[in-house]
Design an enzyme around this catalytic site. Sequence first.
Site, PDB file in Angstrom:
ATOM      1  N   LYS A  79      30.245 -23.322 -22.668  1.00 28.73           N
ATOM      2  CA  LYS A  79      31.346 -22.393 -22.379  1.00 28.73           C
ATOM      3  C   LYS A  79      31.384 -22.018 -20.898  1.00 28.73           C
ATOM      4  CE  LYS A  79      30.017 -19.357 -25.491  1.00 28.73           C
ATOM      5  NZ  LYS A  79      28.850 -20.086 -26.052  1.00 28.73           N
ATOM      6  N   THR A  80      30.230 -21.675 -20.331  1.00 29.55           N
ATOM      7  CA  THR A  80      30.179 -21.333 -18.902  1.00 29.55           C
ATOM      8  C   THR A  80      30.549 -22.537 -18.045  1.00 29.55           C
ATOM      9  OG1 THR A  80      28.452 -19.702 -19.318  1.00 29.55           O
ATOM     10  CG2 THR A  80      28.723 -20.448 -17.050  1.00 29.55           C
ATOM     11  N   ASP A 140      30.952 -13.275 -19.458  1.00 32.93           N
ATOM     12  CA  ASP A 140      30.137 -13.730 -20.578  1.00 32.93           C
ATOM     13  C   ASP A 140      29.870 -12.554 -21.517  1.00 32.93           C
ATOM     14  OD1 ASP A 140      28.753 -15.588 -22.062  1.00 32.93           O
ATOM     15  OD2 ASP A 140      26.892 -15.387 -20.925  1.00 32.93           O
ATOM     16  N   THR A 194      29.756 -15.299 -28.443  1.00 34.11           N
ATOM     17  CA  THR A 194      29.097 -15.955 -29.576  1.00 34.11           C
ATOM     18  C   THR A 194      29.463 -15.245 -30.873  1.00 34.11           C
ATOM     19  OG1 THR A 194      27.139 -14.551 -29.254  1.00 34.11           O
ATOM     20  CG2 THR A 194      27.152 -16.698 -28.160  1.00 34.11           C
ATOM     21  N   ARG A 235      22.398 -27.641 -23.950  1.00 35.65           N
ATOM     22  CA  ARG A 235      21.385 -26.890 -23.208  1.00 35.65           C
ATOM     23  C   ARG A 235      19.989 -27.228 -23.722  1.00 35.65           C
ATOM     24  NH1 ARG A 235      22.259 -20.673 -23.203  1.00 35.65           N
ATOM     25  NH2 ARG A 235      23.948 -21.268 -21.809  1.00 35.65           N
TER      26      ARG A 235
END
Length: 347
Positions: free
Chosen positions: A70-71, A115, A164, A223
């Site tokens: 997402k980032t 975020d 999330t 990740r």
Amino acid sequence: MEDQDFSTIVRADLKDSFDDQDSGLRPQMLSDFLGQEGVKKNLSTFIEAAKLRSEPLDHLLLIGPPGLGKTTLAQITAHELGVDFKVTSAPALDKPKDLAGILSTITERTVFFIDEIHRLKPAIEEMLYIAMEDFELDWIIGQGAAARTVRIPIPPFTLVGATTKAGSVSSPLRSRFGFIPRFEFYTHEELASIIKRSANILQIGISDGAALNLAKCCRGTPRVANRVLRRMRDFAQVSGSNLITEQIVSAGLKRLEIDEMGLEKYDREILRSIIQNFGGGPVGAETLAISIGESMDTLEDYYEPYLIQCGLLQRTPRGRMVTEKAYEHLGLPVHKSQSNNGQGTLF
């Protein structure tokens, strides 16, 4: 917080988002971003349309578990638009003046990324509504009977929020976003491609079989894949090889206590705790988190989504319950008090 300067707030507290080791592996263009094909296709169209009209891109709300990109996609959006990128997290915005300080310094069409946007405080969220819709800030001047509200114009910008917990984003805030894509876990093939790309950047070779085997053990999450890949690189180089083979992956995963389904030590402890301490469930999330020594947020955001995806855990109105598959995976006998409903889930 009152004396904290705004440059610190803008950079504050993004879990792993700008980790030095990860930053070199992040793609800079949509064409380099692997996976999430539906999201990419739509976003590419919206970016191109915004550029043709010389307008800011409509606000985006990115939903999905941690580590799915997402980032990275927010950064890519700013890069594709050719505009500035500012970033913070909701917990770092303590007072309305913190948000005002950031928005008063942005340039036209800046991509502003928040975020954990579901954690915004109500006063800050209300200020954000006006900024998103009217590109103005409501500011109170004076005190008491002499207080008055003035509206300060700010340059048009694009807000990109990431969460999330989609259900924790308030309806008024959610309704102000023009595009709300949901990120899905990556397939093994997509992760294998990401691993090979990252290995090339890290200047380490990896065989196709090793990349696929590694992908199967990375929770469907880039990740995690990049983190485990770096450990495989360590194992390979210490053993005198510049190539990660299937044998190195197998031995490395064993040392890291990651099994063939990608479950880590704490994943197995969660399942064992439910089985051994709570008879297979149901058990509440808070009680379960205490029993394994983890926070409830970590349990719900990181561990549970993958366990549910694997068919090992089920959320029910009464609490968390393991499935028959979990007993089989751990090599434990099915609890006698549990019965199988014929679909692999114990009730």
